[in-house]
Design a protein around this motif. Structure first.
Motif, mmCIF file in Angstrom:
data_model
loop_
_atom_site.group_PDB
_atom_site.id
_atom_site.type_symbol
_atom_site.label_atom_id
_atom_site.label_comp_id
_atom_site.label_asym_id
_atom_site.label_seq_id
_atom_site.Cartn_x
_atom_site.Cartn_y
_atom_site.Cartn_z
ATOM 1 N N ARG A 189 1.779 9.669 4.765
ATOM 2 C CA ARG A 189 1.820 8.426 3.984
ATOM 3 C C ARG A 189 2.406 7.257 4.769
ATOM 4 O O ARG A 189 1.865 6.145 4.739
ATOM 5 C CB ARG A 189 2.630 8.661 2.717
ATOM 6 N N PHE A 190 3.517 7.508 5.466
ATOM 7 C CA PHE A 190 4.109 6.410 6.242
ATOM 8 C C PHE A 190 3.167 5.989 7.379
ATOM 9 O O PHE A 190 2.941 4.798 7.612
ATOM 10 C CB PHE A 190 5.477 6.796 6.817
ATOM 11 N N PHE B 134 0.836 -1.202 0.000
ATOM 12 C CA PHE B 134 0.000 0.000 0.000
ATOM 13 C C PHE B 134 0.870 1.250 0.000
ATOM 14 O O PHE B 134 0.620 2.203 -0.739
ATOM 15 C CB PHE B 134 -0.928 -0.019 1.222
ATOM 16 N N TYR B 135 1.910 1.239 0.833
ATOM 17 C CA TYR B 135 2.820 2.398 0.888
ATOM 18 C C TYR B 135 3.400 2.691 -0.493
ATOM 19 O O TYR B 135 3.382 3.830 -0.961
ATOM 20 C CB TYR B 135 3.950 2.149 1.895
ATOM 21 N N LEU B 136 3.911 1.651 -1.136
ATOM 22 C CA LEU B 136 4.569 1.860 -2.434
ATOM 23 C C LEU B 136 3.589 2.314 -3.507
ATOM 24 O O LEU B 136 3.935 3.117 -4.372
ATOM 25 C CB LEU B 136 5.246 0.558 -2.892
ATOM 26 N N ALA B 137 2.362 1.793 -3.446
ATOM 27 C CA ALA B 137 1.435 1.974 -4.571
ATOM 28 C C ALA B 137 0.535 3.197 -4.453
ATOM 29 O O ALA B 137 -0.215 3.493 -5.384
ATOM 30 C CB ALA B 137 0.576 0.716 -4.731
ATOM 31 N N GLU B 138 0.585 3.910 -3.325
ATOM 32 C CA GLU B 138 -0.319 5.065 -3.185
ATOM 33 C C GLU B 138 -0.124 6.034 -4.347
ATOM 34 O O GLU B 138 1.002 6.362 -4.721
ATOM 35 C CB GLU B 138 -0.073 5.771 -1.850
ATOM 36 N N LEU C 279 -2.102 0.441 8.657
ATOM 37 C CA LEU C 279 -2.486 -0.828 8.017
ATOM 38 C C LEU C 279 -1.614 -1.971 8.535
ATOM 39 O O LEU C 279 -2.061 -3.111 8.633
ATOM 40 C CB LEU C 279 -2.360 -0.715 6.494
ATOM 41 N N ARG D 271 -0.024 6.244 7.546
ATOM 42 C CA ARG D 271 -1.200 5.548 7.001
ATOM 43 C C ARG D 271 -0.853 4.072 6.749
ATOM 44 O O ARG D 271 -1.610 3.170 7.106
ATOM 45 C CB ARG D 271 -1.636 6.244 5.713
ATOM 46 N N ALA D 272 0.305 3.829 6.162
ATOM 47 C CA ALA D 272 0.729 2.440 5.934
ATOM 48 C C ALA D 272 1.012 1.737 7.259
ATOM 49 O O ALA D 272 0.709 0.542 7.430
ATOM 50 C CB ALA D 272 1.962 2.418 5.030
#
Lengths: 205, 205
Positions: B87-88, A74-78, B94, B90-91
């Protein structure tokens, strides 16, 4: 993006998911291997510096560490097409990724690990006792995938997303765990579609 | 937002997570109950109309159905402070939700279900054989949480997120599965913090 390092055991499908996402997005990924059969992810240094949970994969982003394959993907693909823009579809993608980790991986991936990596003779009594239940549960997961894919090209909406990557990783090597993929023709068609996409890499690449 | 219906078994922590998110966000949620002890989520009608995987919770959004608690929570919480903007982070949220479903729930929640709902006398031989391993794994999950929370108020960043909701659901009733929460003081402090937040509701509310 900061420098990316994947802490991994290369044959693990969970690690492969992250390499596959990076390949589709053209992101450079440095790889650092650990032999889980030798306990290299349970050393004090690994537990302290990489993941207190003693597991791979862990995606290192600069100086920060992100365990769990789904979170790393998810992190990579945002912001990329691998995550749907539609709110329901985005949640539905997470739904299939959760299904993979809860209903698919503990059965399909675990039987592959037990039978192809440890070997039937090396299993503990508890593992031997759990084997039939995991076989039934793995078949049920493949049944559900097959039914879902009967009239769809990909798992969510009409596009290739992280849900497909998450489910591809262990499904395409399910034969190593004794699952006969010929039983699930819609799954087979989808595996071929995913493997034929531009940017795809194999698990041993 | 379209009309929301939660297909649930009320005592399930996975279902409670979704009610807790809705409570914090002030979203109205119609509830439809199924007795999983009577197999009400395995009927042909449920499998056809609600979830082919035969599991609850399922969040119904208008005419669409979304299984998996984490996916449903994410759907409801998008755009709210329950999902971090970074972003970090948020991941990382998850990541803790995945940890909950993979390392915590199959142990902490399963022992609660086996011991408090089925009862020790009603367990199958396979369940009895799996019990000690699940006890050790559940304790390891609580150990990891306790260490993480020792110098933090919440799991991710410095704010209350879906990660806290996901982990609160089964942790706060872990005593019903025979886990003595007094062993994990940082977890206890965090449980009190979460339960004291405005908008919080109890599992039996």
């Amino acid at each position: 993006m900061e420098k990316l390092v994947l802490h991994e055991y290369a044959p693990s499908g969970n690690c492969y998911k992250i390499r596959l996402v990076a390949a589709h997005l053209g992101l450079p990924l440095e790889r650092r291997g650990y032999d889980i059969l030798k306990g290299e992810t349970r050393t004090p240094a690994f537990l302290r510096d990489v993941n207190g949970n003693g597991r791979i994969p862990v995606l290192q982003i600069g100086e920060r560490f992100l365990p769990e394959s789904g979170a790393a993907c998810f992190y990579l693909a945002e912001g990329s097409p691998l995550i749907p823009e539609d709110r329901f579809d985005r949640a539905d993608m997470l739904r299939w990724m959760a299904f993979e980790q809860y209903n698919h991986e503990p059965n399909v991936a675990t039987l592959r690990f037990w039978l192809a990596f440890i070997g039937a003779d090396g299993l503990s009594d508890a593992q031997k006792a759990a084997l039939p239940g995991k076989r039934v549960a793995g078949e049920a997961a493949l049944d559900l995938m097959d039914e879902h894919l009967r009239d769809r090209h990909y798992f969510v909406g009409e596009a290739f997303t992280l849900a497909d990557i998450a489910l591809f990783a262990y499904t395409h090597v399910a034969g190593e765990g004794g699952f006969d993929l010929a039983r699930w023709p819609a799954v087979q068609g989808w595996l071929d579609r995913v493997a034929g996409l531009p940017g795809h890499i194999a698990i041993d690449q």
